[in-house]
Design an enzyme around this catalytic site. Structure first.
Site, PDB file in Angstrom:
ATOM      1  N   GLU A 111       0.747  -1.088   0.049  1.00 52.03           N
ATOM      2  CA  GLU A 111       0.007  -0.055   0.024  1.00 52.03           C
ATOM      3  C   GLU A 111       0.922   1.543  -0.010  1.00 52.03           C
ATOM      4  O   GLU A 111       1.505   1.515   0.779  1.00 52.03           O
ATOM      5  CB  GLU A 111      -0.773  -0.186   1.242  1.00 52.03           C
ATOM      6  CG  GLU A 111      -1.842   1.231   1.420  1.00 52.03           C
ATOM      7  CD  GLU A 111      -2.321   1.552   2.733  1.00 52.03           C
ATOM      8  OE1 GLU A 111      -2.650   2.750   2.786  1.00 52.03           O
ATOM      9  OE2 GLU A 111      -2.647   0.679   3.477  1.00 52.03           O
ATOM     10  N   LYS A 160     -11.232  -1.765   6.444  1.00 52.71           N
ATOM     11  CA  LYS A 160     -10.008  -1.207   7.188  1.00 52.71           C
ATOM     12  C   LYS A 160     -10.461  -0.639   8.347  1.00 52.71           C
ATOM     13  O   LYS A 160     -11.222   0.476   8.668  1.00 52.71           O
ATOM     14  CB  LYS A 160      -9.222  -0.344   6.330  1.00 52.71           C
ATOM     15  CG  LYS A 160      -8.124   0.384   7.518  1.00 52.71           C
ATOM     16  CD  LYS A 160      -7.309   1.424   6.457  1.00 52.71           C
ATOM     17  CE  LYS A 160      -6.366   2.227   6.996  1.00 52.71           C
ATOM     18  NZ  LYS A 160      -5.807   3.178   6.041  1.00 52.71           N
ATOM     19  N   ARG A 176       0.474  10.264   0.558  1.00 52.60           N
ATOM     20  CA  ARG A 176       0.713  11.316   1.674  1.00 52.60           C
ATOM     21  C   ARG A 176       2.132  12.194   1.159  1.00 52.60           C
ATOM     22  O   ARG A 176       2.441  13.266   1.875  1.00 52.60           O
ATOM     23  CB  ARG A 176       1.267  10.684   2.908  1.00 52.60           C
ATOM     24  CG  ARG A 176       0.073   9.668   3.363  1.00 52.60           C
ATOM     25  CD  ARG A 176       0.416   9.349   4.941  1.00 52.60           C
ATOM     26  NE  ARG A 176      -0.503   8.089   5.322  1.00 52.60           N
ATOM     27  CZ  ARG A 176      -0.288   7.647   6.332  1.00 52.60           C
ATOM     28  NH1 ARG A 176       0.634   7.654   7.430  1.00 52.60           N
ATOM     29  NH2 ARG A 176      -1.150   6.717   6.899  1.00 52.60           N
TER      30      ARG A 176
END
Length: 212
Positions: free
Chosen positions: A43, A131, A47
């Site tokens: 993943e 999640k 960011r």
């Protein structure tokens, strides 16, 4: 890879590394080190400015990796992730608009939830793999055990505040298929180019086994 659903991806690695890349040049050697250690599901989080180009590089040069995009918070970011070649997506939370866009996209996806209301909204939108984020702050193992009662058909990838020491306890829960963690790609090792060190961490993580 396109035939894989989100549960297939969750089963493919017990730990999903949460990757923050400042330099595109680090993407391919990092991915190779993780895959060599037995961790195929990666993943890459949105960011940093390097994220999407890093996904493109990994897709092009590390075909064994199943690379997705995390920190997806808007439909536009979802579109950008797909355009970059992501084979799955992950969000820290989910709005109705984002859930609709994800469902329409067909991209395997883990929407982020933190509360029972979040879980109900995601389930109503058609999602049964979620999640839990931030897992530690949301109640951790206790919360996951509590959610198992009213939501027996749902499975989770808890992420946030989990490390090599606590991961086995999370993976022992029957409603946890994998965990997310940043400890597989620590910033200091990435900056130093210590790919052998990252491969060792990945090998230890790949040896973990979920209960489900």
């Amino acid at each position: 890879m396109s035939a894989m659903n989100i549960r297939d991806l969750m089963h493919a690695s017990p730990v999903m590394p949460v990757i923050v890349l400042d330099r595109v040049a680090d993407a391919v050697p990092l991915a190779r080190a993780l895959v060599a250690g037995g961790i195929r599901v990666l993943e890459v989080t949105l960011r940093t400015a390097a994220a999407l180009e890093s996904v493109r590089a990994i897709r092009a040069e590390v075909p064994q990796a199943l690379v997705g995009v995390g920190t997806v918070t808007t439909p536009a970011e979802l579109d950008a992730a797909q355009a970059a070649g992501a084979v799955f997506g992950v969000s820290p939370g989910a709005s109705p608009a984002l859930l609709r866009a994800i469902a329409a996209s067909g991209l395997p996806f883990l929407p982020g939830v933190m509360t029972p209301s979040d879980v109900i909204a995601a389930r109503e939108a058609g999602f049964e793999a979620l999640k839990l984020f931030p897992a530690a702050q949301a109640g951790g193992i206790g919360m996951l055990k509590a959610l198992a009662g009213p939501f027996p058909g749902l499975v989770f990838c808890p992420t946030g505040g989990i490390d090599a020491g606590s991961a086995p306890d999370f993976l022992a829960l029957p409603n946890v298929l994998c965990v997310g963690g940043s400890w597989l790609a620590p910033k200091a090792l990435v900056e130093a180019g210590d790919w052998a060190g990252i491969e060792r961490i990945a090998r230890a993580a790949a040896a973990l086994r979920p209960a489900a």
